[in-house]
Design a protein around this motif. Sequence first.
Motif, PDB file in Angstrom:
ATOM      1  N   ASP A  45      41.484  42.688  40.771  1.00 31.30           N
ATOM      2  CA  ASP A  45      41.708  42.410  42.203  1.00 31.30           C
ATOM      3  C   ASP A  45      40.871  41.206  42.642  1.00 31.30           C
ATOM      4  O   ASP A  45      41.354  40.313  43.331  1.00 31.30           O
ATOM      5  CB  ASP A  45      41.253  43.586  43.087  1.00 31.30           C
ATOM      6  CG  ASP A  45      42.150  44.803  42.987  1.00 31.30           C
ATOM      7  OD1 ASP A  45      43.300  44.666  42.546  1.00 31.30           O
ATOM      8  OD2 ASP A  45      41.677  45.894  43.366  1.00 31.30           O
ATOM      9  N   LEU A  46      39.614  41.243  42.260  1.00 31.46           N
ATOM     10  CA  LEU A  46      38.714  40.169  42.676  1.00 31.46           C
ATOM     11  C   LEU A  46      39.177  38.831  42.116  1.00 31.46           C
ATOM     12  O   LEU A  46      39.344  37.858  42.849  1.00 31.46           O
ATOM     13  CB  LEU A  46      37.289  40.459  42.201  1.00 31.46           C
ATOM     14  CG  LEU A  46      36.272  39.345  42.493  1.00 31.46           C
ATOM     15  CD1 LEU A  46      36.015  39.221  43.990  1.00 31.46           C
ATOM     16  CD2 LEU A  46      34.956  39.605  41.758  1.00 31.46           C
ATOM     17  N   ALA A  47      39.398  38.816  40.806  1.00 31.45           N
ATOM     18  CA  ALA A  47      39.727  37.554  40.141  1.00 31.45           C
ATOM     19  C   ALA A  47      40.988  36.931  40.716  1.00 31.45           C
ATOM     20  O   ALA A  47      41.071  35.717  40.889  1.00 31.45           O
ATOM     21  CB  ALA A  47      39.878  37.782  38.642  1.00 31.45           C
ATOM     22  N   THR A  48      41.986  37.777  41.004  1.00 35.15           N
ATOM     23  CA  THR A  48      43.281  37.245  41.427  1.00 35.15           C
ATOM     24  C   THR A  48      43.414  37.109  42.935  1.00 35.15           C
ATOM     25  O   THR A  48      44.425  36.607  43.413  1.00 35.15           O
ATOM     26  CB  THR A  48      44.442  38.097  40.877  1.00 35.15           C
ATOM     27  OG1 THR A  48      44.303  39.433  41.376  1.00 35.15           O
ATOM     28  CG2 THR A  48      44.433  38.127  39.358  1.00 35.15           C
ATOM     29  N   SER A  49      42.417  37.562  43.688  1.00 32.75           N
ATOM     30  CA  SER A  49      42.462  37.331  45.135  1.00 32.75           C
ATOM     31  C   SER A  49      42.556  35.837  45.384  1.00 32.75           C
ATOM     32  O   SER A  49      41.933  35.045  44.676  1.00 32.75           O
ATOM     33  CB  SER A  49      41.183  37.872  45.795  1.00 32.75           C
ATOM     34  OG  SER A  49      41.179  39.273  45.825  1.00 32.75           O
TER      35      SER A  49
END
Length: 111
Positions: A45-49
């Motif tokens: 989630d974090l990386a692709t935000s």
Amino acid sequence: MSGIQWPRVKQILDGAMERWKTEHGRDAKMRGAHEGRISWNTKEDLATSSPYDKVLIDPDKVGNGRSAETNLIRILRGPIGGYRRMPSGGPYLTREEIEEIATWIDAGMPD
Ligand code: HEM
């Protein structure tokens, strides 16, 4: 600094949001403030935000000493491209906390 794993990174970011809430007296409206998704329930989630089309962690900059070039690390350290340093209005992550996240990205984002 080594051995930083995902749970520690999540703890740092969650802790920053707790401090923001205490300082500002309300919950941050993360969805409303960030055009596009921003979340970190999982490291994916974090990386692709990608708020405002700025992917937080470009895969090309993972595991090879280029964490300082990721939008996540850049915006935690200062303003980028007309956007303020985040979390907006502070309190900001400490230098040490940002260093931990950068170390984690340079280590290949271990679980
Ligand atoms: C490239 C990444 C990011 C961009 C472009 C971005 C952009 C923005 C913008 C445009 C706003 C609304 C205007 C303002 O208050 O300044 C905002 C608010 C905010 N951002 Fe970010 N942001 C990013 C990443 C982050 C991250 C990683 C965090 C948390 C660690 C964060 C936390 C916040 C908070 C707490 C607010 C205030 C929300 C409110 O007022 O309810 N942002 N951001």
